[in-house]
Design an enzyme around this catalytic site. Sequence first.
Site, PDB file in Angstrom:
ATOM      1  N   ASP A  36       0.821  -1.204   0.000  1.00  0.00           N
ATOM      2  CA  ASP A  36       0.000   0.000   0.000  1.00  0.00           C
ATOM      3  C   ASP A  36       0.862   1.264   0.000  1.00  0.00           C
ATOM      4  O   ASP A  36       1.885   1.319   0.693  1.00  0.00           O
ATOM      5  CB  ASP A  36      -0.888  -0.006   1.268  1.00  0.00           C
ATOM      6  CG  ASP A  36      -1.869   1.143   1.287  1.00  0.00           C
ATOM      7  OD1 ASP A  36      -2.764   1.154   0.432  1.00  0.00           O
ATOM      8  OD2 ASP A  36      -1.726   2.039   2.143  1.00  0.00           O
ATOM      9  N   GLU A  44       1.682  -0.455  -4.959  1.00  0.00           N
ATOM     10  CA  GLU A  44       0.781   0.635  -5.308  1.00  0.00           C
ATOM     11  C   GLU A  44       1.644   1.878  -5.500  1.00  0.00           C
ATOM     12  O   GLU A  44       1.991   2.558  -4.546  1.00  0.00           O
ATOM     13  CB  GLU A  44      -0.264   0.872  -4.205  1.00  0.00           C
ATOM     14  CG  GLU A  44      -1.323   1.854  -4.678  1.00  0.00           C
ATOM     15  CD  GLU A  44      -2.092   2.553  -3.564  1.00  0.00           C
ATOM     16  OE1 GLU A  44      -3.143   3.141  -3.860  1.00  0.00           O
ATOM     17  OE2 GLU A  44      -1.636   2.545  -2.395  1.00  0.00           O
TER      18      GLU A  44
END
Length: 534
Positions: free
Chosen positions: A212, A262
């Site tokens: 993330d 990401e």
Amino acid sequence: MGQPSHTRRADWWRSAVIYQVYVRSFADGDGDGVGDLAGVRAKLPYLAELGVDALWFNPWYPSPMKDGGYDVADYRAVDPAFGTLAEAEKLIAEAAESGIRTIVDIVPNHVSDQHAWFRAALAAGPGSPERELFHFRPGRGRHGELPPNDWPSQFVGSTAPVWTRLPDGDWYLHLFTPEQPDLNWAHPAVRREHEDILRFWFERGVAGVRIDSAALLAKDPALPDLATAPHPHPFVDRDELHDIYRSWRTVADDHDGVFVGEVWLPDPERFARYLRPDELHTAFNFSFMTCPWDAGRLRASIDGTLAAHAPVGAPATWVLCNHDVTRTVTRYGRADTGFDFATKAFGTPTDLVLGTRRARAAALLSLALPGAVYVYQGEELGLPEADIPAARVQDPMYFRSGGTAPGRDGCRVPLPWASAEPYAGFGSREEPWLPQPADWASYAVDRQQDDPGSMLGLYREAIRLRPVFGDGPLRPLPAPEGVLAFTRAQGAICVVNLAASPAALPVHSELLLSSGPLEDRGRLPQDTAAWLRA
Ligand code: GLC
């Protein structure tokens, strides 16, 4: 019976179809209104039939859910609302038996304010070693009443501050909500801890980790104002990150694990640096995900993507939607078919028939391209973005924008499985955590299951046929203006017509699949894609 041969391949991730499971909204196994691991386990046959190679689970860890689980209180456990660690292990093993691998989501940039480290830091007070694991600073101004710097919130559209002041006078940094304090990645304990978390999940059988906010971890230790020190950026894409990911890579290599980062970066060259052979295996392709439905723009995005990946030898990924952005059929049914958090607004007129037609063509396009494809749950059902009544909104993006940004709940609505059951068969006995629109049952799996013309039928057939493209590179074919056409080494052809007039198909021996009916004389109508055997 042994495992299907593709699941044994060490480089499975280079061309995998990966299904994104937003657990909270996938299927409710215990009926309490929130999706859970029991629900996912019960639906493994559905996922196997869909033909996906792997599942990426959004965070399933204990969390106060201030940001849908991206506020993690304990990285080595499962939130009781979702199940238990033992159940996660069972799920990983059962999925593997069906030939499906598991990817977990690790959130390294920040923790929940309920995480043991942050609670200890609060208790220990200013100047303590516990606070060095985060970014605590005195404020500016005569009485320290001003935040330490001018950094903007990472929720686009939000002007809410990224610093929160404590009663003891210290401020702490949180690029997202105040309940998500940023970790200090210059601290060796932070690095050790995360490498240990990676090992923890690899040892439990996961095949990969989604990282993330992967480009935000490293901060300029001086925390300078962005306005006066924009280069190098004080918290985006800093060079120190590559050292962190090189050492993560050695952990992954010990377990044959893979990473997908990401990484939202506009510069393809900077982006590709994360994909060097000793760093991350793959990263999400946000250029393609946000690209408008326009032949020239799509071609440029595809060519740019492949060109950026080629020098580092990494496969591309193709993504149409995820839990953060507008559902594909809705986005493609609007005047502006691109995606941008900054322009996402309430009340945008949408033509769902048009959007669905385009989304079907886009599914065939993305599944024919070289690389891995991500399918977000519900995309295979053609779900539209839902309108969530203000009183039911949960997403902090909405609140942090003062209610002006619609936020991301509209793509996170509980899935419809069975049209005649309460809550469209999501499994809840009581109202699910987000309300389903009135027509949700019409999208239910049981309505599409046996209809080859449905979105589900199209996805299943496309995933089944996809190997006809082989694993060769993309070779563009000559095509009229507004038409995308390409082949791959194995000889299958993909054609997508985005032009107003029907297009003649390239020479072929067989029509394998099309996203909609062809015109008489076999021409390809506007917003339609076809797969052909050369
Ligand atoms: C990522 C996630 C998003 C989350 C944010 C903060 O962008 O995809 O859902 O809000 O990180 O963790």
